[in-house]
Design a protein around this motif. Structure first.
Motif, PDB file in Angstrom:
ATOM      1  N   UNK A 197      20.087 -23.397 -95.495  1.00  0.00           N
ATOM      2  CA  UNK A 197      21.372 -23.614 -96.167  1.00  0.00           C
ATOM      3  C   UNK A 197      21.543 -22.673 -97.344  1.00  0.00           C
ATOM      4  N   UNK A 198      20.443 -22.457 -98.085  1.00  0.00           N
ATOM      5  CA  UNK A 198      20.529 -21.564 -99.241  1.00  0.00           C
ATOM      6  C   UNK A 198      20.814 -20.130 -98.795  1.00  0.00           C
ATOM      7  N   UNK A 199      20.278 -19.723 -97.649  1.00  0.00           N
ATOM      8  CA  UNK A 199      20.530 -18.369 -97.140  1.00  0.00           C
ATOM      9  C   UNK A 199      21.987 -18.208 -96.701  1.00  0.00           C
ATOM     10  N   UNK A 200      22.506 -19.219 -96.018  1.00  0.00           N
ATOM     11  CA  UNK A 200      23.896 -19.163 -95.557  1.00  0.00           C
ATOM     12  C   UNK A 200      24.844 -19.117 -96.756  1.00  0.00           C
ATOM     13  N   UNK A 201      24.498 -19.879 -97.815  1.00  0.00           N
ATOM     14  CA  UNK A 201      25.309 -19.860 -99.033  1.00  0.00           C
ATOM     15  C   UNK A 201      25.312 -18.467 -99.672  1.00  0.00           C
ATOM     16  N   UNK A 202      24.223 -17.722 -99.450  1.00  0.00           N
ATOM     17  CA  UNK A 202      24.129 -16.371-100.000  1.00  0.00           C
ATOM     18  C   UNK A 202      24.861 -15.340 -99.130  1.00  0.00           C
ATOM     19  N   UNK A 203      25.374 -15.782 -97.966  1.00  0.00           N
ATOM     20  CA  UNK A 203      26.169 -14.887 -97.140  1.00  0.00           C
ATOM     21  C   UNK A 203      25.495 -14.399 -95.873  1.00  0.00           C
ATOM     22  N   UNK A 204      24.290 -14.844 -95.585  1.00  0.00           N
ATOM     23  CA  UNK A 204      23.614 -14.433 -94.341  1.00  0.00           C
ATOM     24  C   UNK A 204      24.236 -15.162 -93.161  1.00  0.00           C
ATOM     25  N   UNK A 205      24.326 -14.466 -92.002  1.00  0.00           N
ATOM     26  CA  UNK A 205      24.833 -15.134 -90.810  1.00  0.00           C
ATOM     27  C   UNK A 205      23.750 -16.071 -90.270  1.00  0.00           C
TER      28      UNK A 205
END
Length: 239
Positions: free
Chosen positions: A75-83
């Motif tokens: 979730x933290x990665x997706x929040x940072x913009x990663x697909x």
């Protein structure tokens, strides 16, 4: 139909009583204790033992914790913009590298919680990493107190015997530099030897922040297995 049910219930009840008796614990005695206290411990209590060597097993919900660990990181990665696809790959890499540390931290926290609840000196308690269990010599009162913890499901006898702690030789420091502190946690112990071996097996996955801290043999040949061996010998007082 009712008659058959009645017969079945009677057979099961007889079997349960027989099983209890075969373990040497009369039903009326065993029912006085919580289910988490196993028959071998009850036997020792009823025989008048004041101190009993036991191991305490507790539920750890490892699968739920691991899944939450993955989900939180993803979730933290997706929040940072990663697909999502990239986040999945990065999450698995992060999980493989860091999960054991997080899991052991949980066990360490739970072990300390039990130790404090029972008023034990942790020096005389055997804790096991990767396993939700501790071993100690407990009084009857402490055994009953341990059984009150909702996550404790088994208290069983063991052959664990408390031994006086061995004083490890002091490792010298100079100018704030501690030779052998490979993982830089301000201590020199077996974890540093493991950190060195991990670094040698895969330096990209297990980098050392300051390699000079790990080069302890004195010949300045860089970090080698000899450094890991040197730390272990130092801890055993063999150097």
């Amino acid at each position: 139909m009712r008659k058959n049910r009645f017969i079945t219930i009677c057979v099961l009840a007889a079997f349960a009583c027989s099983a209890l008796m075969s373990m040497g614990i009369p039903k009326e005695i065993s029912s006085k204790y919580p289910e988490s206290i196993y028959p071998s411990v009850i036997e020792d209590i009823e025989s008048g033992a004041e101190i009993i060597s036991v191991y305490i097993c507790y539920r750890d919900r490892v699968l739920e914790r691991a899944e939450a660990f993955r989900e939180n990181y993803k979730s933290s990665l997706i929040e940072q913009g990663y697909d999502e696809e990239t986040a999945d790959v990065m999450t698995e890499e992060y999980y493989e590298k860091n999960w054991s540390v997080v899991n052991d931290a949980f066990y360490d926290s739970r072990n300390k919680e039990i130790i404090e609840h029972l008023g034990l000196d942790e020096t005389f308690v055997k804790t096991l990493y990767h396993v939700p269990r501790i071993e100690a010599e407990l009084s009857v009162e402490q055994i009953l107190k341990a059984s009150e913890l909702e996550y404790v499901y088994m208290i069983q006898t063991t052959d664990y015997v408390v031994e006086p702690p061995t004083e490890l030789p002091e490792i010298p420091t100079f100018n704030g530099f501690m030779p052998g502190d490979a993982n830089m946690d301000s201590n020199v112990n077996l974890a540093d030897a493991v950190a060195i071996m991990q670094y040698l097996s895969n330096p990209y996955r297990f980098p050392l922040l300051v390699p000079d801290y790990a080069d302890v043999t004195g010949n300045r040949d860089g970090v080698t297995l000899l450094d890991a061996l040197h730390i272990q010998r130092q801890l055993l007082g063999l150097n």
